[in-house]
Design a protein around this motif. Structure first.
Motif, mmCIF file in Angstrom:
data_model
loop_
_atom_site.group_PDB
_atom_site.id
_atom_site.type_symbol
_atom_site.label_atom_id
_atom_site.label_comp_id
_atom_site.label_asym_id
_atom_site.label_seq_id
_atom_site.Cartn_x
_atom_site.Cartn_y
_atom_site.Cartn_z
ATOM 1 N N UNK A 1 -3.964 -8.501 7.585
ATOM 2 C CA UNK A 1 -4.293 -7.262 6.891
ATOM 3 C C UNK A 1 -3.365 -7.078 5.697
ATOM 4 N N UNK A 2 -3.904 -6.468 4.659
ATOM 5 C CA UNK A 2 -3.098 -6.050 3.514
ATOM 6 C C UNK A 2 -3.047 -4.531 3.562
ATOM 7 N N UNK A 3 -1.849 -3.991 3.609
ATOM 8 C CA UNK A 3 -1.648 -2.553 3.710
ATOM 9 C C UNK A 3 -0.753 -2.110 2.559
ATOM 10 N N UNK A 4 -1.096 -1.000 1.944
ATOM 11 C CA UNK A 4 -0.276 -0.438 0.865
ATOM 12 C C UNK A 4 0.361 0.855 1.331
ATOM 13 N N UNK A 5 1.592 1.046 0.932
ATOM 14 C CA UNK A 5 2.289 2.309 1.146
ATOM 15 C C UNK A 5 2.382 2.941 -0.233
ATOM 16 N N UNK A 6 1.708 4.074 -0.410
ATOM 17 C CA UNK A 6 1.667 4.693 -1.731
ATOM 18 C C UNK A 6 2.289 6.086 -1.685
ATOM 19 N N UNK A 7 2.748 6.519 -2.832
ATOM 20 C CA UNK A 7 3.328 7.850 -2.962
ATOM 21 C C UNK A 7 4.041 7.954 -4.290
ATOM 22 N N UNK A 8 4.408 9.159 -4.669
ATOM 23 C CA UNK A 8 5.084 9.349 -5.962
ATOM 24 C C UNK A 8 6.511 8.792 -5.941
ATOM 25 N N UNK A 9 7.094 8.683 -7.110
ATOM 26 C CA UNK A 9 8.496 8.270 -7.199
ATOM 27 C C UNK A 9 9.346 9.195 -6.343
ATOM 28 N N UNK A 10 10.279 8.605 -5.605
ATOM 29 C CA UNK A 10 11.169 9.394 -4.765
ATOM 30 C C UNK A 10 10.606 9.735 -3.398
ATOM 31 N N UNK A 11 9.431 9.204 -3.064
ATOM 32 C CA UNK A 11 8.800 9.531 -1.783
ATOM 33 C C UNK A 11 9.415 8.774 -0.604
ATOM 34 N N UNK A 12 10.213 7.725 -0.877
ATOM 35 C CA UNK A 12 10.864 6.986 0.198
ATOM 36 C C UNK A 12 10.254 5.628 0.507
ATOM 37 N N UNK A 13 9.368 5.160 -0.357
ATOM 38 C CA UNK A 13 8.709 3.865 -0.113
ATOM 39 C C UNK A 13 9.715 2.716 -0.056
ATOM 40 N N UNK B 1 4.858 -11.712 7.999
ATOM 41 C CA UNK B 1 4.636 -10.492 7.234
ATOM 42 C C UNK B 1 5.457 -10.551 5.948
ATOM 43 N N UNK B 2 4.877 -10.091 4.844
ATOM 44 C CA UNK B 2 5.583 -10.056 3.569
ATOM 45 C C UNK B 2 5.521 -8.646 3.020
ATOM 46 N N UNK B 3 6.670 -8.067 2.734
ATOM 47 C CA UNK B 3 6.765 -6.706 2.188
ATOM 48 C C UNK B 3 7.175 -6.807 0.725
ATOM 49 N N UNK B 4 6.394 -6.200 -0.160
ATOM 50 C CA UNK B 4 6.686 -6.244 -1.590
ATOM 51 C C UNK B 4 6.813 -4.843 -2.137
ATOM 52 N N UNK B 5 7.893 -4.590 -2.840
ATOM 53 C CA UNK B 5 8.081 -3.322 -3.515
ATOM 54 C C UNK B 5 7.636 -3.496 -4.965
ATOM 55 N N UNK B 6 6.615 -2.783 -5.357
ATOM 56 C CA UNK B 6 6.046 -2.824 -6.707
ATOM 57 C C UNK B 6 5.794 -4.258 -7.167
ATOM 58 N N UNK B 7 4.912 -5.004 -6.453
ATOM 59 C CA UNK B 7 4.666 -6.399 -6.805
ATOM 60 C C UNK B 7 4.033 -6.597 -8.183
#
Length: 181
Positions: free
Chosen positions: A31-43, A172-178
């Motif tokens: 599965x590909x899952x995205x964690x979205x939210x505004x800047x400063x949301x804690x992603x 599992x691969x976690x990418x911050x702002x890929x």
């Protein structure tokens, strides 16, 4: 069915700031899952907890049936989670191929001496098709293998970082702002 990656009540605070609060997440295999939210949301803080950079203040993290909460980043990597960062973290003086080889080092069977002496076995592994398949995603050509990573355009550096994370053969691969830049 047991999820590939799961968090239950995951929380992280910095002083009085609740950066991540009671996050429950279940990610199944393939599965590909995205964690979205505004800047400063804690992603990013959330990903830092998943990868062991930060120790959560509450809740837990499971990779399959194994709890990994509080393990060190290298332990989490060995268990199957790779990570990319918002700011590119390549080895700038190494070639594209060498950056990918670093990612695969924990899975290789070559001891340090053949590596230092550049033995025939080590060189054969270095030239393997498996290594180059990850690099082909960087630019789609083999000529890029010997390029020094700092000489690549920013977008290609980002792709190299993702290729390096995938080359760890993790679960599992976690990418911050890929797609940044």
């Amino acid at each position: 069915m047991t999820p590939l990656l799961e968090t239950r009540g995951l929380s992280k605070t910095f002083g009085g700031l609740k950066a991540v609060q009671n996050v429950d997440l279940r990610v199944g295999a393939n599965r590909i899952v995205s964690v979205i939210g505004p800047n400063g949301a804690g992603k990013t803080t959330f990903f830092n907890c998943l990868s062991g950079i930060y120790r959560p203040d509450g809740g837990g993290i499971w990779l399959g049936d194994r709890e990994i909460t509080g393990l060190a980043p290298h332990q989490i990597s060995k268990l199957g989670i790779s990570r990319t960062f918002q700011n590119i973290r390549l080895f700038p003086e190494m070639s594209v191929l060498e950056n990918v080889l670093v990612a695969q080092f924990q899975h290789r069977s070559v001891s340090p001496l053949p590596l230092l002496l550049r033995s025939k076995r080590f060189c054969n592994e270095e030239r393997s098709v498996a290594m180059r398949r990850w690099i082909s995603g960087v630019r789609g050509s083999r000529e890029v293998c010997q390029c020094v990573s700092s000489n690549l355009a920013y977008g290609l550096q980002r792709r190299l970082e993702i290729a390096r994370a995938l080359a760890t053969n993790q679960r599992s691969c976690c990418s911050t702002k890929p797609a940044a830049g």
